[in-house]
Design a protein around this motif. Structure first.
Motif, PDB file in Angstrom:
ATOM      1  N   THR A 121       0.846  -1.188   0.000  1.00 60.63           N
ATOM      2  CA  THR A 121       0.000   0.000   0.000  1.00 60.63           C
ATOM      3  C   THR A 121       0.881   1.237   0.000  1.00 60.63           C
ATOM      4  O   THR A 121       1.775   1.370   0.844  1.00 60.63           O
ATOM      5  N   ILE A 122       0.642   2.113  -0.943  1.00 58.36           N
ATOM      6  CA  ILE A 122       1.398   3.359  -1.038  1.00 58.36           C
ATOM      7  C   ILE A 122       0.439   4.537  -0.983  1.00 58.36           C
ATOM      8  O   ILE A 122      -0.595   4.546  -1.649  1.00 58.36           O
ATOM      9  N   ASN A 123       0.790   5.499  -0.158  1.00 60.73           N
ATOM     10  CA  ASN A 123       0.066   6.774  -0.062  1.00 60.73           C
ATOM     11  C   ASN A 123       0.995   7.855  -0.612  1.00 60.73           C
ATOM     12  O   ASN A 123       2.062   8.094  -0.052  1.00 60.73           O
ATOM     13  N   ALA A 124       0.603   8.449  -1.736  1.00 63.15           N
ATOM     14  CA  ALA A 124       1.445   9.455  -2.384  1.00 63.15           C
ATOM     15  C   ALA A 124       0.804  10.830  -2.286  1.00 63.15           C
ATOM     16  O   ALA A 124      -0.420  10.971  -2.331  1.00 63.15           O
ATOM     17  N   THR A 125       1.647  11.841  -2.151  1.00 62.27           N
ATOM     18  CA  THR A 125       1.166  13.220  -2.071  1.00 62.27           C
ATOM     19  C   THR A 125       1.891  14.095  -3.076  1.00 62.27           C
ATOM     20  O   THR A 125       3.013  13.801  -3.499  1.00 62.27           O
ATOM     21  N   GLY A 126       1.215  15.162  -3.472  1.00 59.37           N
ATOM     22  CA  GLY A 126       1.807  16.099  -4.404  1.00 59.37           C
ATOM     23  C   GLY A 126       1.209  17.478  -4.231  1.00 59.37           C
ATOM     24  O   GLY A 126       0.304  17.678  -3.405  1.00 59.37           O
ATOM     25  N   THR A 127       1.704  18.429  -4.997  1.00 62.51           N
ATOM     26  CA  THR A 127       1.205  19.800  -4.934  1.00 62.51           C
ATOM     27  C   THR A 127       0.857  20.297  -6.334  1.00 62.51           C
ATOM     28  O   THR A 127       1.383  19.803  -7.331  1.00 62.51           O
ATOM     29  N   ILE A 128      -0.033  21.264  -6.364  1.00 65.30           N
ATOM     30  CA  ILE A 128      -0.467  21.861  -7.622  1.00 65.30           C
ATOM     31  C   ILE A 128      -0.384  23.368  -7.500  1.00 65.30           C
ATOM     32  O   ILE A 128      -0.902  23.955  -6.551  1.00 65.30           O
ATOM     33  N   GLN A 129       0.287  23.975  -8.463  1.00 67.20           N
ATOM     34  CA  GLN A 129       0.314  25.429  -8.539  1.00 67.20           C
ATOM     35  C   GLN A 129      -0.811  25.859  -9.481  1.00 67.20           C
ATOM     36  O   GLN A 129      -0.713  25.701 -10.689  1.00 67.20           O
ATOM     37  N   GLY A 130      -1.886  26.375  -8.917  1.00 69.89           N
ATOM     38  CA  GLY A 130      -3.039  26.729  -9.725  1.00 69.89           C
ATOM     39  C   GLY A 130      -4.246  25.921  -9.303  1.00 69.89           C
ATOM     40  O   GLY A 130      -4.418  25.628  -8.122  1.00 69.89           O
ATOM     41  N   VAL A 131      -5.054  25.504 -10.275  1.00 69.23           N
ATOM     42  CA  VAL A 131      -6.283  24.771 -10.003  1.00 69.23           C
ATOM     43  C   VAL A 131      -6.171  23.361 -10.573  1.00 69.23           C
ATOM     44  O   VAL A 131      -5.838  23.179 -11.744  1.00 69.23           O
ATOM     45  N   ALA A 132      -6.463  22.369  -9.773  1.00 59.98           N
ATOM     46  CA  ALA A 132      -6.299  20.971 -10.159  1.00 59.98           C
ATOM     47  C   ALA A 132      -7.229  20.576 -11.296  1.00 59.98           C
ATOM     48  O   ALA A 132      -8.302  21.139 -11.488  1.00 59.98           O
ATOM     49  N   LEU A 133      -6.794  19.566 -12.054  1.00 57.19           N
ATOM     50  CA  LEU A 133      -7.679  18.908 -13.006  1.00 57.19           C
ATOM     51  C   LEU A 133      -8.688  18.081 -12.220  1.00 57.19           C
ATOM     52  O   LEU A 133      -8.320  17.380 -11.285  1.00 57.19           O
ATOM     53  N   MET A 134      -9.940  18.137 -12.609  1.00 55.28           N
ATOM     54  CA  MET A 134     -11.002  17.425 -11.908  1.00 55.28           C
ATOM     55  C   MET A 134     -11.781  16.572 -12.905  1.00 55.28           C
ATOM     56  O   MET A 134     -11.608  16.683 -14.122  1.00 55.28           O
ATOM     57  N   ARG A 135     -12.686  15.746 -12.377  1.00 54.33           N
ATOM     58  CA  ARG A 135     -13.569  14.968 -13.235  1.00 54.33           C
ATOM     59  C   ARG A 135     -14.838  15.738 -13.593  1.00 54.33           C
ATOM     60  O   ARG A 135     -15.615  15.280 -14.430  1.00 54.33           O
ATOM     61  N   SER A 136     -15.026  16.876 -13.009  1.00 59.14           N
ATOM     62  CA  SER A 136     -16.326  17.555 -13.055  1.00 59.14           C
ATOM     63  C   SER A 136     -16.415  18.728 -14.017  1.00 59.14           C
ATOM     64  O   SER A 136     -17.410  19.444 -14.015  1.00 59.14           O
ATOM     65  N   GLY A 137     -15.427  18.956 -14.866  1.00 56.06           N
ATOM     66  CA  GLY A 137     -15.435  20.168 -15.676  1.00 56.06           C
ATOM     67  C   GLY A 137     -15.791  20.001 -17.139  1.00 56.06           C
ATOM     68  O   GLY A 137     -15.785  20.979 -17.892  1.00 56.06           O
ATOM     69  N   ALA A 138     -16.096  18.792 -17.584  1.00 50.40           N
ATOM     70  CA  ALA A 138     -16.391  18.576 -19.007  1.00 50.40           C
ATOM     71  C   ALA A 138     -17.657  19.298 -19.434  1.00 50.40           C
ATOM     72  O   ALA A 138     -18.648  19.320 -18.709  1.00 50.40           O
ATOM     73  N   LYS A 139     -17.620  19.877 -20.629  1.00 53.81           N
ATOM     74  CA  LYS A 139     -18.759  20.617 -21.177  1.00 53.81           C
ATOM     75  C   LYS A 139     -19.137  20.057 -22.551  1.00 53.81           C
ATOM     76  O   LYS A 139     -18.299  19.519 -23.275  1.00 53.81           O
TER      77      LYS A 139
END
Length: 300
Positions: A121-139
């Motif tokens: 089991t691996i728990n990975a972390t990261g950072t984002i400069q700006g706004v993350a890509l999400m599953r909810s933005g498709a148009k």
């Protein structure tokens, strides 16, 4: 009960569960992301899989989750359950894990070890400069893209289960998927939604559609395939290996028409193949040319 029904019923407590990583705001224009994955012997990899391959894939699938959010990898922890102490196995596992961690500049900062059936089991972390890509933005009107090819890992796993020996290329795609971390990062501000393809294109794309409250129209003939997968489908008519096989760890993302030129630039810059396979529509999921129902990977 499916995996997602289980999560929704017992563990969705309104804290943003549902994307590839959990997302936490830590400052202006900066976000912290974290993800966790478990691999179990006999479920996610064959019993005789080498420790080199196990270690690589265990970290790679977590890096793929970070990639789907556009994150820069920072740290990870490791929980390792072993049936016994095998020093050569541990040496090979450790060396492989360290090599991939070094390649992606992600640091091991802790974890746990215990005795039992082999699992990682691996728990990975990261950072984002700006706004993350999400599953909810498709148009509606957005193009649907995938990176590289689909179905190679699934075909390898199918052959292994049938006591056949996959080709070197198929085995590489199964045991050593390349996390699309750089692609995810450059898609920030370009893609309207994104997900990594772990459980099969059809199922994972459906998560984007559900979160974005839209539909999609996909063309089978547009799916990017390696020569081996294309030949297999030509011989069998089994498109499900590419649509629902899973273990691709490529990115599926949507892009507004205004960003299509940017996608071409990204493709050239990174040397990654980005293929438009369909378009976002108002509702439903239409797969043009498919005359059967595919079963995507299910945990339960």
């Amino acid at each position: 009960m499916s995996e997602f029904e289980l999560i929704n019923k017992y563990f969705d407590w309104g804290a943003g569960i549902g994307d590839d990583c959990a997302l936490i705001d830590v400052g202006i224009h900066q976000q912290f992301v974290t993800t966790v994955d478990t691999l179990i012997e006999g479920v996610h990899f064959p019993v005789d899989t080498s420790p080199v391959d196990i270690a690589y894939k265990a970290l790679a699938v977590n890096l793929s989750d970070l990639a789907a959010m556009g994150a820069t990898p920072n740290y990870f922890t490791l929980a390792l359950t072993l049936p016994n102490i095998d020093e050569q196995w541990l040496e090979d596992f450790s060396s492989s894990l360290k090599a991939l961690a070094t390649e992606y500049n992600i640091k091991l900062i802790g974890g746990d070890t215990t005795k039992g059936m082999l699992s990682i089991t691996i728990n990975a972390t990261g950072t984002i400069q700006g706004v993350a890509l999400m599953r909810s933005g498709a148009k509606v009107g957005d193009g649907i893209f995938v990176s590289n090819t689909l179905g190679d890992a699934a075909l390898a796993w199918q052959q292994i289960q049938n006591q056949k020996i996959p080709s070197r290329n198929l085995l590489t795609q199964f045991n050593h998927p390349e996390p699309q971390v750089k692609l995810g990062q450059v898609l920030l501000g370009v893609a309207s939604s994104c997900i990594d393809i772990s459980d099969g294109l059809e199922q994972d794309l459906s998560h984007i559609l559900s979160h974005s409250k839209v539909g999609a129209s996909i063309d089978l003939d547009a799916l990017p395939l390696s020569n081996e997968v294309a030949q297999y489908i030509a011989n069998t008519g089994d498109w499900c290996v590419a649509l629902a096989g899973g273990d691709d760890y490529e990115l599926c993302f949507t892009v507004p028409e205004s960003q299509l030129d940017t996608i071409q630039s990204i493709e050239k810059k990174l040397g990654v193949v980005l293929t438009k396979i369909g378009v976002i529509v108002e509702s439903g999921l239409e797969i043009k040319g498919l005359d059967k129902t595919c079963q995507s990977y299910q945990h339960f």
